[in-house]
Write a protein that holds these residues in place. Sequence first.
Motif, short mmCIF file in Angstrom:
data_model
loop_
_atom_site.label_atom_id
_atom_site.label_comp_id
_atom_site.label_asym_id
_atom_site.label_seq_id
_atom_site.Cartn_x
_atom_site.Cartn_y
_atom_site.Cartn_z
N LEU A 1 0.83 -1.21 0.00
CA LEU A 1 0.00 0.00 0.00
C LEU A 1 0.86 1.25 0.00
O LEU A 1 0.56 2.23 -0.70
N SER A 2 1.97 1.24 0.75
CA SER A 2 2.86 2.40 0.81
C SER A 2 3.45 2.72 -0.56
O SER A 2 3.47 3.87 -0.99
N ALA A 3 3.93 1.69 -1.24
CA ALA A 3 4.54 1.89 -2.57
C ALA A 3 3.52 2.44 -3.56
O ALA A 3 3.80 3.38 -4.31
N SER A 4 2.30 1.88 -3.54
CA SER A 4 1.28 2.34 -4.49
C SER A 4 0.80 3.75 -4.15
O SER A 4 0.49 4.53 -5.05
N SER A 5 0.74 4.10 -2.86
CA SER A 5 0.33 5.45 -2.46
C SER A 5 1.32 6.49 -2.99
O SER A 5 0.91 7.52 -3.53
N MET A 6 2.61 6.22 -2.81
CA MET A 6 3.63 7.17 -3.28
C MET A 6 3.59 7.31 -4.79
O MET A 6 3.73 8.40 -5.33
N PHE A 7 3.41 6.19 -5.50
CA PHE A 7 3.38 6.27 -6.96
C PHE A 7 2.15 7.04 -7.44
O PHE A 7 2.26 7.95 -8.27
N ALA A 8 0.97 6.67 -6.93
CA ALA A 8 -0.27 7.29 -7.40
C ALA A 8 -0.30 8.79 -7.12
O ALA A 8 -0.70 9.58 -7.97
N ARG A 9 0.15 9.18 -5.92
CA ARG A 9 0.08 10.60 -5.57
C ARG A 9 1.27 11.40 -6.08
O ARG A 9 1.12 12.39 -6.79
N ASN A 10 2.48 10.97 -5.71
CA ASN A 10 3.66 11.80 -5.96
C ASN A 10 4.22 11.69 -7.38
O ASN A 10 4.84 12.62 -7.87
N ILE A 11 4.00 10.55 -8.01
CA ILE A 11 4.51 10.39 -9.38
C ILE A 11 3.40 10.66 -10.38
O ILE A 11 3.50 11.56 -11.23
N LEU B 1 0.89 14.28 -8.92
CA LEU B 1 1.56 15.57 -8.74
C LEU B 1 2.64 15.86 -9.78
O LEU B 1 2.97 17.01 -10.03
N ALA B 2 3.20 14.81 -10.39
CA ALA B 2 4.26 15.05 -11.38
C ALA B 2 3.73 15.06 -12.82
O ALA B 2 4.24 15.80 -13.66
N PHE B 3 2.72 14.22 -13.12
CA PHE B 3 2.28 14.09 -14.52
C PHE B 3 0.84 14.53 -14.76
O PHE B 3 0.55 15.14 -15.78
N ARG B 4 -0.07 14.21 -13.86
CA ARG B 4 -1.50 14.44 -14.12
C ARG B 4 -2.11 15.22 -12.97
O ARG B 4 -2.92 14.70 -12.20
N GLN B 5 -1.76 16.51 -12.87
CA GLN B 5 -2.27 17.31 -11.76
C GLN B 5 -3.78 17.53 -11.83
O GLN B 5 -4.42 17.83 -10.84
N SER B 6 -4.35 17.37 -13.02
CA SER B 6 -5.79 17.56 -13.18
C SER B 6 -6.55 16.24 -13.08
O SER B 6 -7.74 16.18 -13.36
N ALA B 7 -5.85 15.14 -12.68
CA ALA B 7 -6.49 13.83 -12.61
C ALA B 7 -7.64 13.84 -11.60
O ALA B 7 -7.53 14.44 -10.53
N SER B 8 -8.73 13.17 -11.96
CA SER B 8 -9.88 13.08 -11.06
C SER B 8 -9.56 12.12 -9.92
O SER B 8 -8.65 11.29 -10.02
N ILE C 1 -7.27 8.50 -9.78
CA ILE C 1 -6.20 8.21 -8.82
C ILE C 1 -6.47 6.89 -8.08
O ILE C 1 -5.57 6.09 -7.85
N VAL C 2 -7.74 6.68 -7.73
CA VAL C 2 -8.11 5.43 -7.05
C VAL C 2 -7.78 4.23 -7.94
O VAL C 2 -7.24 3.21 -7.46
N TRP C 3 -8.09 4.33 -9.23
CA TRP C 3 -7.82 3.21 -10.13
C TRP C 3 -6.32 2.99 -10.34
O TRP C 3 -5.85 1.87 -10.45
N VAL C 4 -5.57 4.11 -10.37
CA VAL C 4 -4.11 3.98 -10.48
C VAL C 4 -3.57 3.26 -9.24
O VAL C 4 -2.70 2.39 -9.34
N THR D 1 -8.10 21.19 -5.87
CA THR D 1 -7.18 20.05 -5.72
C THR D 1 -5.82 20.49 -5.24
O THR D 1 -5.23 19.89 -4.35
N LEU D 2 -5.30 21.57 -5.84
CA LEU D 2 -3.94 22.00 -5.51
C LEU D 2 -3.87 22.67 -4.14
O LEU D 2 -2.87 22.56 -3.45
N ALA D 3 -4.95 23.35 -3.77
CA ALA D 3 -4.95 23.97 -2.44
C ALA D 3 -4.86 22.92 -1.35
O ALA D 3 -4.25 23.14 -0.31
N ALA D 4 -5.45 21.77 -1.63
CA ALA D 4 -5.43 20.69 -0.64
C ALA D 4 -4.25 19.74 -0.81
O ALA D 4 -4.10 18.80 -0.06
#
Length: 597
Positions: A355-365, A368-375, A379-382, A564-567
Motif C-alpha cells: 500500500l505504501s509503494a502504491s500510495s507514493m506512486f499514485a500521488r507523488n509520481i 503531482l508530477a504528470f497528471r495534476q488535473s487527474a480526477s 487516482i483510485v484506479w491507479v 485540488t492544488l490547495a489541498a
Amino acid sequence: MTIHVEGLVAIAIFYLLILFVGIWAAWKNKHSGEAEGTDRSETIMVGGRDIGLFVGGFTMTATWVGGGYINGTAEYVYLPDFGLAWAQAPFGYALSLVVGGLFFAKPMRSRGYVTMLDPFQQMYGKRMGGLLFIPALMGEIFWSAAILSALGATLSVIVDINIKMSVVISALIAIFYTLVGGLYSVAYTDVVQLFCIFIGLWISVPFALSNPAVSDITVTAVTQVYQAPWRGSIHRSDIWVWIDNFCLLSVGGIPWQVYFQRVLSASSATYAQVLSFLAAFGCLVMAVPSVLIGAIGASTDWNQTSYGAVSPSDKEQADMILPIVLQHLCPPFVSFFGLGAVSAAVMSSADSSILSASSMFARNIYQLAFRQSASDREIVWVMRITIFVFGGLATVMALVTGTVYGLWYLSSDLVYVIIFPQLLSVLFVKGTNTYGSVAAYLFGLVLRIGGGEPYLRLPPFIYYPGWTTELRMHHTTGEMEEIVIQKFPFKTVSMLASFLGNVAFSYLAKYLFESGKISHKYDFLDAVVSKDSGEIMDKTTLVTRGNNIGLSEMVSVKPRLSVTLAAAFTRRDTLPKETVEEEEELSSPDSSHHDEE
C-alpha cells in the motif's frame, strides 16, 4: 509427500480470519470521509485521518513487528557467533519510533501531508521527488519480497506442500483486502496480526521450555553447553560495525512510508506522537517471546528431538529457528496453532508495504508530477492497479530471486543514507534547495555502493579504514569465496556526508546565483532564482507563519484544479482561521483577475 492436515487446517483458519477482518474493515469504513468531503484516494492512503488510539497503537506497532521481525530476532539470539548482543532490531526499532514521535511525527501530521514524499516535492520539485521515490520504492518492494520469502520457509516447516503455490495464495489474499479497503483493512488486520503473534508464540514458549531436550536457558546464557552462550558478546574489532548497524535501525527506521502512513492517518499531531511512543513499547514487548525461542534453540540437544543430531546452525537453517522450535519442541496441537498464527501474521505483514509503494506512486509520481488535473476516481484506479503490480512484483522476486535479502539490506541502507538526511534537511534546515538535494543524493549513493555488499557479491571500490577479508560460504551457491568486510561505520558516515553535502551545496548555489557570480539563466533547476516556476511543485511558494505552512497560488488556474492544488499539501483543519481566510481570498476569482491585471 506428507500432508499435515492439522497444519493446513490451522493455516486456513488464520488466513480466513485475516481475510474476513480485512473485508469487514473495508465494508465498515466504505463511506468514511464522505461527510467531510475527503477524496476517496486520500481515504485509501491515510484512512480519513480518523484512526483511533486502540487500532492506531496496534497498526503503528505493526510498522516493524511482523514476520521478519520475530523470525530475525530469534535467529540472531540463536546464532552461535552473535547472540542477544547482536539482536538489535527490538531496541533499534523501538528507539526509531521514539525519535520519530519526538521530532518527525508532529511537523509531518500538523502540515497535513498525505505521503512521506510530499515535503520533498514541495521544497525540491517534482523531478527530485521522482528521484527520491526510487530508493523508497525499492525498500518497500524488497521488504515485501523478503517477508513473502520468509513465509515460504516457515510454511515448508509446517506442511510439506508446494511452497510456490502457498506464497502466491498468501500474496493474493494480502493484495485482495488491501485493494478493497486500503489503510483501513491494513490497520484492522494489523490488530489481528499482533494478537496472532502474541498468543501463538506465548502458548508455545512454556511447552518448548519444558521439553526434556532443552537445558536451563539461564545457564546457557553465560555457559557453553551445546554451543556458545546465547547472551552473545561484541568483540573490540566489531564495535564500530555494531554502532553502524544500530544507527541504521534506530534512525534509518524513520524515513519509511510504512511509518508515516500511520503517522498521517492519526486523528491529530498529538495522537501521532502518542501512537509512536505506544508502538515503541509494543516493539519491545513483542520481541520477548522471539528472544526466548532463540534462547531455547541455543539450549537444545537436537539429538534428542525429531529434528536430528545436526543442529539448525550446522544445516544452514538458523533463519528458520523459530518455526523449527515450534515444530520439534512442542506438542503437535500447540505447534500447529503457533505456526498457523505466525504464518498468517507473516502474510499480513506484506500488505502495508504494498500500500505504501502504491500510495507514493499514485500521488507523488502520477498525480503531482504528470497528471495534476487527474480526477479522484482516476487516482483510485491507479492505486488499485499499482497495488496489484507491486504486490505481483514482490511475489515474483520472493519466488525466483535467491538474493532477495541482499537486495533488502542494500535498499534499506539507501533509505538510511539518502532519504533520512534529505528528510532532516527539508523539515528542520532552512534554505536547502534542489542543487543541494541532488548533491546529497549522489554523495550518499556513491559512498554506500562504494562500500560493496557481500550478500549480493557486489565488490567495493572504496576501501574504508580497517577493512579485512574473510572466507565465507555463499548462501545460494554453497561455494567458499573471499569477501571484503568493512569494519568502518561507512553507512553512518555516508548519511552524515549526504546531510552536510545538502546544506553546503544548497548555500553555495544560493550564494552564487544571488550574488551574480553565475548568471540567473543557468539556474536550470529553477531552485534559487525562479522559485515560482512550473518545476516547483504545484506552482506554490511556502508562506511560513509560525509553525503553520500556508500555500498561496502564484497563477490563476481552473476552479476544479484550484481546489485540488490547495489541498495538495495542506489540510485546512490544521490551520488557524485567519490563514484559511487569507487562502480563500487569494484563490477567489476576483483576486485571480486582479493578479492578471
